[in-house]
Enzyme design. Structure first.
Site, PDB file in Angstrom:
ATOM      1  N   VAL A 179      75.798  33.959   8.873  1.00 37.42           N
ATOM      2  CA  VAL A 179      76.813  32.899   8.721  1.00 37.42           C
ATOM      3  C   VAL A 179      77.784  33.187   7.577  1.00 37.42           C
ATOM      4  O   VAL A 179      78.797  32.492   7.455  1.00 37.42           O
ATOM      5  CB  VAL A 179      76.217  31.479   8.495  1.00 37.42           C
ATOM      6  N   LYS A 180      77.504  34.176   6.749  1.00 34.49           N
ATOM      7  CA  LYS A 180      78.347  34.410   5.570  1.00 34.49           C
ATOM      8  C   LYS A 180      79.617  35.207   5.938  1.00 34.49           C
ATOM      9  O   LYS A 180      79.889  35.413   7.112  1.00 34.49           O
ATOM     10  CB  LYS A 180      77.512  35.104   4.487  1.00 34.49           C
TER      11      LYS A 180
END
Ligand SMILES: *Cc1c(COP(=O)(O)O)cnc(C)c1O
Length: 380
Positions: A179-180
């Site tokens: 998700v980063k």
């Protein structure tokens, strides 16, 4: 359901990883050092040490700072648990400080109040991707002889006074979770300008052993020394091959994230039931997260009811974060609820909307439409 964050992987990423899988080096090989060099350049730091997760990166940074059992480390209450946990891994005490009302980043004034003779380091989090108050925190660190660690898990590519985060704090930790900002599946990196910190972290990620296999081969010897208690926090070469490819796409992705945030701001800034994120003029966010705050006074619903209503509209909204000292583990250590009023009040109101580069314009319109519909429904 549209998730709040999601990776982008293309065929070339897959090909790059497969090529490494067919090579001689699966770990501690040339792709790791190539990725570290490219990452250091991107983050504007002299050194980058790649490890197996963002949490391992934070642990390595806390270890390199020399934090031990007798020490205290200041950490914001509004963050992911790993920011505080890495202090506990080294046996030290976590001192939670509150955040600023506008940005929800660590409040330097509160930090100053909780620093004691036992404080060894401060960990500032670049919450949602906006750099923390690095000048003020560096000044506090200098005056009290503390090490400033930046948890930039949200902030790869973010800028502070025109400089990329990565070479500003003593040590900066990044996460490469899907998700980063970019991903290696799992992974993390610490950047620093101090060669001694970099060397300590290289030893730490390899069991505390001083010579790696390259150095042993060069010396024509079997001999090595384990000089300190380390971990196996190594990252693989095929992950780093993916990381190298992802880094090249970062500029385009940062632009798209900023565009999405701008669209949300334009649609929601004048809505009396919400407060859009505050980005200070002297810094640029990487927009890892888009966090709205609900003006509950103008709503007949709680944050959780709004969250459930958005999910019923197939919008994967989320909450970042539950104040860390509220978790049962920290409650058992004796932290008292009510000690971080800004973080605790913000927690009642925050809601994370989807933001990731692969979102389509239709996705953005769907999110805005759903938010407006839900807020209209619950309007007071
Ligand atoms: C994601 C994250 C971490 C941990 O990173 P992992 O790669 O998941 O171990 C630490 N701190 C913050 C603020 C994060 O968002």
């Amino acid at each position: 359901m549209l998730p709040y964050g999601r990776q982008s992987i293309d065929q070339e990423d897959i090909d790059a990883m497969v090529a490494v899988l067919r090579s001689d080096w699966l770990t501690t090989g040339p792709a790791v050092s190539a990725f570290e060099e490219a990452f250091a350049r991107e983050a504007g730091a002299a050194f980058a040490v790649a490890v197996s997760s963002g949490t391992a990166a934070l642990h390595a940074a806390v270890y390199a700072s020399g934090v031990g059992h007798a020490d205290e480390v200041v950490v914001p209450a509004m963050t992911f648990a790993a920011t505080a946990n890495c202090v506990r891994f080294q046996g030290a005490a976590v001192v939670f400080a509150d955040v600023r009302t506008d940005t929800l980043n660590l409040d330097p004034e509160h930090v100053e109040r909780v620093v004691s003779a036992r404080t060894k380091a401060i960990i500032a989090v670049d919450y949602t991707g906006q750099p923390a108050d690095l000048d003020e925190l560096r000044d506090i660190a200098r005056r009290h002889r503390l090490i400033l660690i930046e948890d930039a898990a949200h902030a790869l590519g973010a800028e502070y006074h025109g400089r990329r985060v990565g070479g500003i704090a003593d040590l900066t930790a990044f996460s490469l979770h899907p998700v980063k900002l970019i991903t290696t599946g799992e992974g993390g990196v610490v950047t620093t300008n101090d060669p001694a910190f970099a060397e300590r972290m290289r030893v730490f990620r390899n069991h505390g052993i001083t010579a790696d296999h390259h150095q042993r081969a060069a010396a024509g010897s079997h001999y090595y020394e384990m000089v300190d208690l380390g971990y196996n926090y190594r990252i693989t070469d095929f992950q780093c091959a993916l990381g190298l490819r992802q880094l090249r796409k970062l500029p385009t992705w940062l632009k798209r994230r900023a565009e999405i945030a701008k669209r949300y701001n334009a649609a929601l800034a004048d809505n009396s039931a919400t407060r859009v994120p505050c980005i200070l003029p002297d810094r640029r966010s990487a927009w890892h997260l888009y966090v709205l705050r609900l003006e509950l006074e103008h709503l007949r619903a709680t944050r959780d009811e709004v969250l459930a209503a958005l999910r019923a509209e197939n919008i994967g909204a989320n909450v970042h974060y539950i104040p860390v000292p509220w978790h049962p583990y920290y409650q058992r250590l004796g932290y008292k609820r009510g000690s971080w009023p800004v973080s605790e009040e913000a927690y009642r109101r925050i809601i994370t909307l989807p933001i990731f580069p692969a979102m389509t314009d239709t996705d953005i319109e769907d999110v805005i439409g759903a938010v407006e519909k839900v807020l209209r429904y619950y309007a007071r």
